[in-house]
Scaffold this motif. Structure first.
Motif, short mmCIF file in Angstrom:
data_model
loop_
_atom_site.label_atom_id
_atom_site.label_comp_id
_atom_site.label_asym_id
_atom_site.label_seq_id
_atom_site.Cartn_x
_atom_site.Cartn_y
_atom_site.Cartn_z
N THR A 1 0.85 -1.38 0.01
CA THR A 1 -0.28 -0.15 0.16
C THR A 1 0.92 1.31 0.01
N PHE A 2 0.62 2.36 -0.78
CA PHE A 2 1.24 3.45 -1.01
C PHE A 2 0.33 4.82 -1.26
N THR A 3 0.75 5.86 -0.99
CA THR A 3 0.08 7.11 -1.27
C THR A 3 0.49 7.65 -2.40
N PRO A 4 -0.33 7.62 -3.62
CA PRO A 4 0.23 8.68 -4.73
C PRO A 4 -0.04 9.97 -4.33
N ASP A 5 0.51 10.67 -5.38
CA ASP A 5 0.52 12.18 -5.25
C ASP A 5 -0.88 12.58 -6.16
N SER A 6 -1.52 13.46 -5.42
CA SER A 6 -2.80 13.83 -6.02
C SER A 6 -2.76 15.29 -6.84
N TYR A 7 -3.47 15.27 -7.69
CA TYR A 7 -3.59 16.42 -8.62
C TYR A 7 -4.74 17.20 -8.72
N VAL A 8 -5.02 18.30 -8.58
CA VAL A 8 -6.22 19.20 -8.92
C VAL A 8 -6.19 20.20 -10.01
N ALA A 9 -7.02 19.99 -10.81
CA ALA A 9 -7.13 20.98 -11.89
C ALA A 9 -7.82 22.30 -11.56
N SER A 10 -7.57 23.26 -12.01
CA SER A 10 -8.24 24.72 -11.80
C SER A 10 -8.10 25.61 -12.99
#
Length: 227
Positions: free
Chosen positions: A185-194
Motif C-alpha cells: 500500500t502506498f499514497t500516490p501524489d494527487s493533482y487538482v485542476a483549476s
C-alpha cells in the motif's frame, strides 16, 4: 591702504562649458587604459642596459581583456534571458481560461462544475481509492479507480456525495490510497485542476499563473493542460 581685488581672476560658471567625463577606476575599460599608460611610461623610462621584462605585464593585460569579454558576455546573456522571459510571458497569456492540472489536495467546488483530478502512480497498481472529505474532515464520497499502470491516472468528481446527492459549494480535500501489484500500500501524489485566472510575474520576472482556486504556480508545476 586699500586692497584692490582682481575680479577677473575669479572663475565664472559657464553652463555651456563641457565638463570632463567621469571615469570609473574600477571599470575594465579604465583599468586597461591606466594599465597601458603605466606600461608605456615604464618602457620609456627603462634602463637600456637592463630592459624591463614585459611578459608578466602583458599577461595581466590579457587577463583584463578576458574579464572584459566575460562582462560583455554576461550583459548579452542577461539581455537574451529578458527577451525569452518576455516571450514566455506573452505565450502564457493565451492560457487564461484554460484548466491546469497541478499537484495539490485542496479543491474549491463552485456547486456545479465537476473537478478534474489526477493520481500520479509510481508503480503498477491493482486498485486506487480516492476519498473526498469536506473542510471538517468528514468523508463525503469515495471512488475506486481499479487497476492502472504506472503514470498519471485522470478522473473527476462531479460534486455529489456517496448517495449521489449534490453537495454545497465550498472547500473539499482529496486523499489517495493505492495497492501495488506486489501487494504494497502506498499514497500516490494527487493533482487538482483549476482554471487559469491571471498571468503575472514573480520576483525574478518569471511567469506566474494564478488559478481560480487561489493557487499561484509556475508553468513548470503544471502536469497537464485540460481543454
Amino acid at each position: 591702504m586699500a586692497t584692490v581685488s582682481n575680479l577677473s581672476l575669479i572663475k565664472q560658471y559657464d553652463p555651456t562649458a563641457k565638463t570632463a567625463a567621469a571615469t570609473d577606476p574600477t571599470s575594465t575599460k579604465d583599468m586597461t587604459q591606466n594599465f597601458l599608460k603605466m606600461l608605456t611610461a615604464q618602457l620609456q623610462n627603462q634602463d637600456p642596459m637592463n630592459p624591463t621584462d614585459t611578459a608578466s605585464m602583458t599577461t595581466q593585460l590579457a587577463q583584463l581583456n578576458m574579464v572584459d569579454g566575460i562582462n560583455q558576455m554576461k550583459s548579452t546573456m542577461t539581455s537574451l534571458l529578458s527577451q525569452i522571459q518576455s516571450s514566455d510571458f506573452m505565450n502564457y497569456s493565451s492560457s487564461v481560461g484554460k484548466y491546469a492540472m497541478v499537484a495539490g489536495k485542496s479543491m474549491s467546488f463552485d456547486g456545479q462544475t465537476p473537478i478534474n483530478l489526477g493520481a500520479q502512480l509510481a508503480n503498477d497498481v491493482s486498485s486506487v481509492l480516492a476519498t473526498i472529505t469536506d473542510a471538517n474532515g468528514n468523508v463525503v464520497a469515495q471512488e475506486t479507480l481499479g487497476a492502472h499502470s504506472a503514470g498519471m491516472v485522470d478522473f473527476s468528481w462531479d460534486g455529489t456525495d456517496s448517495n449521489g446527492q449534490p453537495v454545497a459549494a465550498g472547500k473539499y480535500n482529496i486523499a489517495l490510497s493505492a495497492l501495488s501489484t506486489e501487494g504494497n500500500t502506498f499514497t500516490p501524489d494527487s493533482y487538482v485542476a483549476s482554471m487559469v485566472a491571471a498571468i503575472g510575474k514573480d520576483s525574478n520576472k518569471n511567469a506566474l499563473l494564478t488559478l481560480a482556486d487561489g493557487r499561484a504556480v509556475a508553468p513548470t508545476d503544471i502536469a497537464q493542460w485540460i481543454a
